[in-house]
Design a protein around this motif. Structure first.
Motif, mmCIF file in Angstrom:
data_model
loop_
_atom_site.group_PDB
_atom_site.id
_atom_site.type_symbol
_atom_site.label_atom_id
_atom_site.label_comp_id
_atom_site.label_asym_id
_atom_site.label_seq_id
_atom_site.Cartn_x
_atom_site.Cartn_y
_atom_site.Cartn_z
ATOM 1 N N ARG A 56 0.754 -1.179 -0.078
ATOM 2 C CA ARG A 56 -0.497 -0.647 -0.418
ATOM 3 C C ARG A 56 1.298 1.484 -0.051
ATOM 4 N NH1 ARG A 56 -5.247 0.196 1.158
ATOM 5 N NH2 ARG A 56 -6.481 -2.520 1.902
ATOM 6 N N LEU A 57 0.243 2.068 -0.644
ATOM 7 C CA LEU A 57 1.426 3.891 -1.127
ATOM 8 C C LEU A 57 -0.182 4.611 -0.375
ATOM 9 C CD1 LEU A 57 3.279 1.557 -2.553
ATOM 10 C CD2 LEU A 57 4.050 3.769 -3.096
ATOM 11 N N PRO A 58 0.496 6.024 -0.555
ATOM 12 C CA PRO A 58 -0.507 7.100 -0.358
ATOM 13 C C PRO A 58 -1.325 7.421 -1.669
ATOM 14 C CG PRO A 58 1.773 7.744 0.900
ATOM 15 C CD PRO A 58 1.774 6.351 -0.185
ATOM 16 N N CYS A 59 -2.368 7.694 -1.623
ATOM 17 C CA CYS A 59 -2.688 8.175 -3.004
ATOM 18 C C CYS A 59 -3.022 9.376 -3.590
ATOM 19 C CB CYS A 59 -4.588 8.154 -2.536
ATOM 20 S SG CYS A 59 -4.662 8.986 -1.699
ATOM 21 N N GLY A 60 -3.148 9.745 -4.193
ATOM 22 C CA GLY A 60 -2.469 11.239 -4.864
ATOM 23 C C GLY A 60 -1.338 11.115 -5.691
ATOM 24 N N LEU A 61 -0.769 10.085 -5.739
ATOM 25 C CA LEU A 61 0.361 10.007 -6.416
ATOM 26 C C LEU A 61 0.415 9.712 -8.598
ATOM 27 C CD1 LEU A 61 2.194 7.451 -4.719
ATOM 28 C CD2 LEU A 61 3.337 10.191 -4.568
ATOM 29 N N ASP A 62 0.878 10.381 -8.927
ATOM 30 C CA ASP A 62 1.070 10.298 -10.439
ATOM 31 C C ASP A 62 1.554 9.509 -10.567
ATOM 32 O OD1 ASP A 62 3.251 12.247 -10.719
ATOM 33 O OD2 ASP A 62 2.787 13.260 -11.692
ATOM 34 N N ARG A 63 1.981 9.070 -11.977
ATOM 35 C CA ARG A 63 2.748 7.964 -12.688
ATOM 36 C C ARG A 63 4.443 7.797 -12.420
ATOM 37 N NH1 ARG A 63 1.862 3.895 -18.054
ATOM 38 N NH2 ARG A 63 3.936 3.074 -17.850
ATOM 39 N N ALA A 64 4.975 9.249 -12.355
ATOM 40 C CA ALA A 64 6.452 9.768 -12.243
ATOM 41 C C ALA A 64 6.768 9.165 -10.940
ATOM 42 C CB ALA A 64 6.489 10.530 -12.865
ATOM 43 N N ALA A 65 5.539 9.613 -10.356
ATOM 44 C CA ALA A 65 5.659 9.763 -8.592
ATOM 45 C C ALA A 65 5.728 8.781 -7.300
ATOM 46 C CB ALA A 65 4.777 11.225 -7.825
ATOM 47 N N LEU A 66 4.498 7.326 -8.736
ATOM 48 C CA LEU A 66 4.948 6.389 -8.054
ATOM 49 C C LEU A 66 5.977 5.608 -8.020
ATOM 50 C CD1 LEU A 66 2.879 3.913 -6.642
ATOM 51 C CD2 LEU A 66 2.300 3.293 -9.487
ATOM 52 N N VAL A 67 6.266 5.391 -9.550
ATOM 53 C CA VAL A 67 7.559 4.602 -10.573
ATOM 54 C C VAL A 67 9.230 5.468 -9.148
ATOM 55 C CG1 VAL A 67 9.216 4.964 -12.069
ATOM 56 C CG2 VAL A 67 6.582 4.887 -12.821
ATOM 57 N N ALA A 68 8.965 6.198 -9.284
ATOM 58 C CA ALA A 68 9.889 7.098 -7.956
ATOM 59 C C ALA A 68 9.642 6.761 -6.902
ATOM 60 C CB ALA A 68 10.150 8.925 -8.107
ATOM 61 N N GLU A 69 8.880 6.670 -6.385
ATOM 62 C CA GLU A 69 8.657 5.927 -4.903
ATOM 63 C C GLU A 69 8.775 4.033 -4.952
ATOM 64 O OE1 GLU A 69 7.719 5.660 -0.641
ATOM 65 O OE2 GLU A 69 8.186 7.257 -1.998
ATOM 66 N N LEU A 70 8.531 3.423 -5.969
ATOM 67 C CA LEU A 70 8.883 2.483 -6.068
ATOM 68 C C LEU A 70 9.931 1.883 -5.918
ATOM 69 C CD1 LEU A 70 5.818 1.331 -8.053
ATOM 70 C CD2 LEU A 70 5.824 0.799 -5.287
ATOM 71 N N SER A 71 11.324 2.797 -6.962
ATOM 72 C CA SER A 71 12.298 2.381 -7.286
ATOM 73 C C SER A 71 12.807 2.992 -6.207
ATOM 74 C CB SER A 71 12.266 3.148 -8.526
ATOM 75 O OG SER A 71 12.155 3.156 -10.288
ATOM 76 N N SER A 72 12.718 3.788 -5.253
ATOM 77 C CA SER A 72 13.083 3.912 -3.962
ATOM 78 C C SER A 72 13.495 2.823 -3.400
ATOM 79 C CB SER A 72 12.594 5.558 -3.199
ATOM 80 O OG SER A 72 13.319 5.543 -2.204
ATOM 81 N N ARG A 73 12.081 2.700 -2.362
ATOM 82 C CA ARG A 73 11.896 1.215 -1.423
ATOM 83 C C ARG A 73 11.986 -0.161 -1.841
ATOM 84 N NH1 ARG A 73 5.451 1.074 -0.303
ATOM 85 N NH2 ARG A 73 5.139 3.532 1.141
ATOM 86 N N HIS A 74 12.539 0.026 -3.303
ATOM 87 C CA HIS A 74 12.907 -1.417 -3.839
ATOM 88 C C HIS A 74 14.336 -1.051 -4.661
ATOM 89 C CE1 HIS A 74 9.234 -2.901 -1.699
ATOM 90 N NE2 HIS A 74 8.218 -2.193 -2.897
ATOM 91 N N GLY A 75 14.366 -0.331 -5.192
ATOM 92 C CA GLY A 75 16.356 -0.390 -5.867
ATOM 93 C C GLY A 75 15.746 -0.252 -7.254
ATOM 94 N N ALA A 76 17.341 -0.458 -7.875
ATOM 95 C CA ALA A 76 17.138 -0.325 -9.445
ATOM 96 C C ALA A 76 16.740 -1.655 -10.068
ATOM 97 C CB ALA A 76 18.664 0.063 -9.742
ATOM 98 N N ARG A 77 16.911 -2.166 -9.101
ATOM 99 C CA ARG A 77 15.767 -3.674 -10.260
ATOM 100 C C ARG A 77 14.715 -3.465 -10.758
ATOM 101 N NH1 ARG A 77 15.696 -9.795 -8.196
ATOM 102 N NH2 ARG A 77 14.518 -10.826 -10.000
ATOM 103 N N LEU A 78 13.683 -2.877 -9.151
ATOM 104 C CA LEU A 78 12.380 -2.929 -9.478
ATOM 105 C C LEU A 78 12.196 -1.132 -11.041
ATOM 106 C CD1 LEU A 78 9.455 -3.402 -9.744
ATOM 107 C CD2 LEU A 78 10.017 -1.527 -7.549
ATOM 108 N N GLY A 79 13.202 -0.743 -10.374
ATOM 109 C CA GLY A 79 13.241 0.523 -11.165
ATOM 110 C C GLY A 79 13.170 0.280 -13.203
ATOM 111 N N ALA A 80 14.347 -1.146 -13.235
ATOM 112 C CA ALA A 80 14.294 -0.948 -14.721
ATOM 113 C C ALA A 80 13.561 -2.113 -14.830
ATOM 114 C CB ALA A 80 15.874 -1.910 -14.704
ATOM 115 N N VAL A 81 12.365 -2.247 -14.061
ATOM 116 C CA VAL A 81 10.959 -3.107 -14.740
ATOM 117 C C VAL A 81 10.045 -2.111 -14.492
ATOM 118 C CG1 VAL A 81 9.115 -5.094 -14.172
ATOM 119 C CG2 VAL A 81 12.039 -5.542 -13.638
#
Length: 88
Positions: free
Chosen positions: A28-53
């Motif tokens: 779960r993540l906070p609502c209100g994120l746009d796609r770029a913010a979602l990708v940035a948050e998920l990449s920050s949480r899980h690292g470059a491997r997920l960022g590449a995916v």
């Protein structure tokens, strides 16, 4: 999950290679994120491997393709992260 109210969140579900890269099935993540913010948050949480995916993944919001990348996620939405699939 501390600090995140269930009424103001979105659920992110991972499939196939995205699940492997994130190391979790969903979160779960906070609502209100746009796609770029979602990708940035998920990449920050899980690292470059997920960022590449995420860079090549498709995103569904409540079962519909997320074409408007500037649209923000409403509370209660479910986001499916679908990496490119191979096979036949």
């Amino acid at each position: 999950m501390s600090g995140i109210d269930g009424n103001s969140t979105v659920t992110v579900r991972y499939f196939a290679g995205a699940r492997a890269a994130a190391g979790v099935t969903e979160e779960r993540l906070p609502c209100g994120l746009d796609r770029a913010a979602l990708v940035a948050e998920l990449s920050s949480r899980h690292g470059a491997r997920l960022g590449a995916v995420l860079a090549v993944a498709s995103f569904l919001v409540d079962g519909m393709a997320w074409h408007d990348h500037g649209a923000t996620l409403p509370a209660g939405a479910t986001v499916d992260v679908l990496p490119p699939f191979a096979g036949g």
